[in-house]
Write an enzyme that holds these catalytic residues in place. Structure first.
Site, PDB file in Angstrom:
ATOM      1  CD  GLU A 260      -3.023  -0.845   2.302  1.00  0.00           C
ATOM      2  OE1 GLU A 260      -3.265   0.264   2.804  1.00  0.00           O
ATOM      3  OE2 GLU A 260      -3.467  -1.910   2.743  1.00  0.00           O
ATOM      4  CE  LYS A 261       5.944   0.518  -3.330  1.00  0.00           C
ATOM      5  NZ  LYS A 261       6.300  -0.571  -2.385  1.00  0.00           N
TER       6      LYS A 261
END
Ligand SMILES: *[C@@H]1O[C@H](CO)[C@@H](O)[C@H](O)[C@H]1NC(C)=O
Ligand SMILES: *[C@@H]1O[C@H](CO)[C@@H](O)[C@H](O)[C@H]1NC(C)=O
Ligand SMILES: *[C@@H]1O[C@H](CO)[C@@H](O)[C@H](O)[C@H]1NC(C)=O
Ligand SMILES: *[C@@H]1O[C@H](CO)[C@@H](O)[C@H](O)[C@H]1NC(C)=O
Ligand SMILES: *[C@@H]1O[C@H](CO)[C@@H](O)[C@H](O)[C@H]1NC(C)=O
Ligand SMILES: *[C@@H]1O[C@H](CO)[C@@H](O)[C@H](O)[C@H]1NC(C)=O
Length: 526
Positions: A260-261
């Site tokens: 998901e950074k």
């Protein structure tokens, strides 16, 4: 009556804690800067060329560093407020700084902390908000919640406020191991996670460093005696996007393991020092009341006493506990006994002693020098006692002791390994081992990181300083020592008490001998 009132007033004015506004804190800090040799006051305006916050009469965002060491010692960070109407934190930090300065000469524990740590503080992180007693910081006429202004789960805009930019610059410069951010309006000490990407059934999932965070939070809470709950931020407060805490903890590593950074390169931000973003940061909601009544602030004599005391003593103690916990160390003492020596020691800066033992050998100058140079290399030349486990200072404090039979003077060095249960995990999210500096620097066999100006270089197996016995003396010989004393009634206290008593007596005497009742006529005119 008047005399006792004067005594009481002069006593409590100097020895009671009370609310302080922006101007008052600034003048305290300037005074400390001029009088305390190991404290340095600067600002994000001078250090980082940031502008002054708006609508604040050119106010500065003060930055304090406190350390009597110039090397790469463990770094601890404290933020007084991100929300300017939460009034307790800035006073806690101004008074913590004052406490460290005034107790350095008389309290050997405080001296040790100042000599072996670098404490970085922004007492009024949101300077404008604190100045105006307002939650947000206004920028270009728009109000920003500063604790939604960090680069964690934010798309587009972040680092708009001087508050967040100040923190970002500090985290870029240093390699902070652990930190506290003071807030108000609730009563809890909490730790990651505190954002929606790590939430399940309204609760935080398990952060990789959960075991350490939970045990440190409980240990410093116990020492503080504050009435707070403990748990992850999402459970105890609520989850947010753009919060400082998760960014400080995970900004340096999470993008590489989480699809998901959550860490974004939003406006004004580029992360040039990821190692600065591996802190265990504690969110302290200091009190349900954002601006507690003056009577609840407490008294200077309560800080190191065993009573709970007021709010300021509680949070000074909490901060001292965290400063100590930044790195483990051993305090030892050699006592001469009938047929040799006894070594007494305790282990500080940690919670659990996995094992500890004494290494010793016949004293020679060469051996002594070799051990001072590198204990880990020279211990192979030494005999050792058996390994023992127990508790560190912050887990109950085992008082270790070993007797060594000897007719000749010996040199002694003690080793320990601590807190390996911080590696325990159930279902870490994301599924990686602990990431924080404070965990890795004491559990990895060797841990080394550096940025431009600082480094962390630690081993899980560490040593006391080398001690030499002195069989011909009867008292304690070489001492690294137990800490002496707790809170010292300092000289200022006595002077004020004496002045108070003398002026009280003078007042009574003057009233008795010189006061002539006025005539009725004169009295009416007055
Ligand atoms: C702080 O209080 C003092 C009086 O104690 C007052 O003179 C000063 O203007 C106040 N400063 C702010 C920023 O409110
Ligand atoms: C603090 O003191 C140092 C000198 O010791 C001085 O250079 C510095 O300007 C002072 N800081 C402030 C904010 O006045
Ligand atoms: C630190 O200060 C001491 C003296 O106070 C000096 O001998 C030493 O070289 C300094 N170390 C660094 C890294 O600046
Ligand atoms: C490193 O230290 C030097 C000298 O004190 C200073 O000029 C420089 O700005 C520092 N670098 C960083 C990234 O803080
Ligand atoms: C952010 O930008 C900097 C500099 O442009 C780059 O080095 C870094 O990798 C970027 N970080 C992220 C999380 O994208
Ligand atoms: C103690 O003192 C005596 C007499 O001065 C000396 O002969 C002896 O070597 C000393 N012992 C130690 C262990 O230093």
């Amino acid at each position: 009556m008047m005399a006792w009132f004067l005594i009481f007033a002069s006593f409590s004015a100097v020895y009671s804690y009370s609310p302080l506004n922006y101007t008052e804190i600034m003048s305290r800090l300037l005074h400390l800067n001029a009088t305390c040799p190991f404290l340095r006051l600067s600002s994000s305006q001078t250090d980082f060329n940031l502008p002054s916050p708006e609508d604040c009469h050119e106010c500065l965002t003060p930055i304090l560093t406190i350390s009597n060491s110039n090397g790469s010692v463990p770094q601890i960070y404290f933020s007084g407020c991100l929300h300017g109407n939460e009034r307790l934190g800035p006073v806690v930090l101004a008074e913590l700084a004052e406490f460290l300065c005034s107790n350095y000469d008389t309290n050997s524990w405080i001296k040790r902390l100042v000599d072996t740590r670098l404490i970085i503080m922004t007492p009024m992180t949101n300077a404008q908000g604190y100045y105006r007693n307002q939650r947000e910081e206004s920028v270009g006429g728009r109000l920003y919640d500063t604790n939604r202004d960090f680069a964690y789960m934010i798309k587009g805009e972040c680092f708009k406020t001087i508050t967040a930019k100040t923190v970002e610059k500090i985290f870029e410069k240093y390699l902070i191991r652990t930190s506290i951010t003071f807030h108000g309006g609730d009563a809890s000490i909490s730790y990651p996670w505190g954002a929606p990407d790590h939430k399940k059934d309204e609760k935080s999932t398990e952060a990789p460093d959960h075991a350490a965070a939970d045990s440190i939070a409980k240990a410093i809470l116990e020492f503080s005696q504050a009435d707070l709950g403990v748990g992850p931020m999402t459970d105890k407060v609520y989850d947010v996007t753009g919060g400082m805490e998760d960014w400080a903890y995970a900004g340096g590593w999470e993008n590489s393991v989480n699809p998901e950074k959550p860490i974004t390169n939003c406006s004004e931000f580029s992360n040039s020092n990821p190692e600065g973003l591996k802190q265990l940061m504690f969110l302290v909601e200091a009190d349900n009341d954002k601006s507690p009544d003056t009577e609840r602030y407490g008294h200077k004599s309560q800080v190191l006493s065993s009573e709970q005391g007021g709010l300021i003593p509680q949070f000074i103690r909490m901060s001292l506990g965290l400063i100590d916990l930044a790195k483990p160390y051993i305090l030892a003492d050699i006592v001469t006994i009938e047929n040799g020596i006894r070594v007494d020691w305790t282990v500080w800066g940690c919670i659990t002693v996995d094992y500890t033992q004494v290494f010793y050998g016949k004293y020679t100058e060469t051996l002594y020098e070799e051990i001072i140079k590198d204990s880990s290399k020279s211990i192979s030349l030494l005999k050792k006692t058996k390994n023992r486990g127990g508790k560190c200072r912050w887990g109950g404090m085992t008082e270790f002791s070993e007797e060594i039979i000897t007719e000749e003077d010996v040199i002694v060095v003690i080793s320990a390994k601590v807190d390996s249960n911080w590696l325990k995990q159930n279902k870490p999210d994301p599924n990686v081992p602990p990431q924080s500096h404070i965990v890795n620097s004491r559990t990895k066999q060797h841990y080394k990181v550096s940025n431009k100006n600082y480094s962390i270089d630690e081993s899980s197996f560490f040593f006391s300083s080398a001690l030499k016995s002195d069989l011909n003396s009867t008292g304690p010989a070489d001492k690294d020592k137990k800490f002496e004393g707790s809170f010292q009634w300092n000289a200022l206290y006595l002077v004020i008490l004496i002045i108070g008593i003398i002026s009280g007596l003078l007042y009574i005497a003057a009233k008795k001998y010189f006061y002539q009742p006025l005539s009725q006529q004169e009295e009416i005119e007055l």
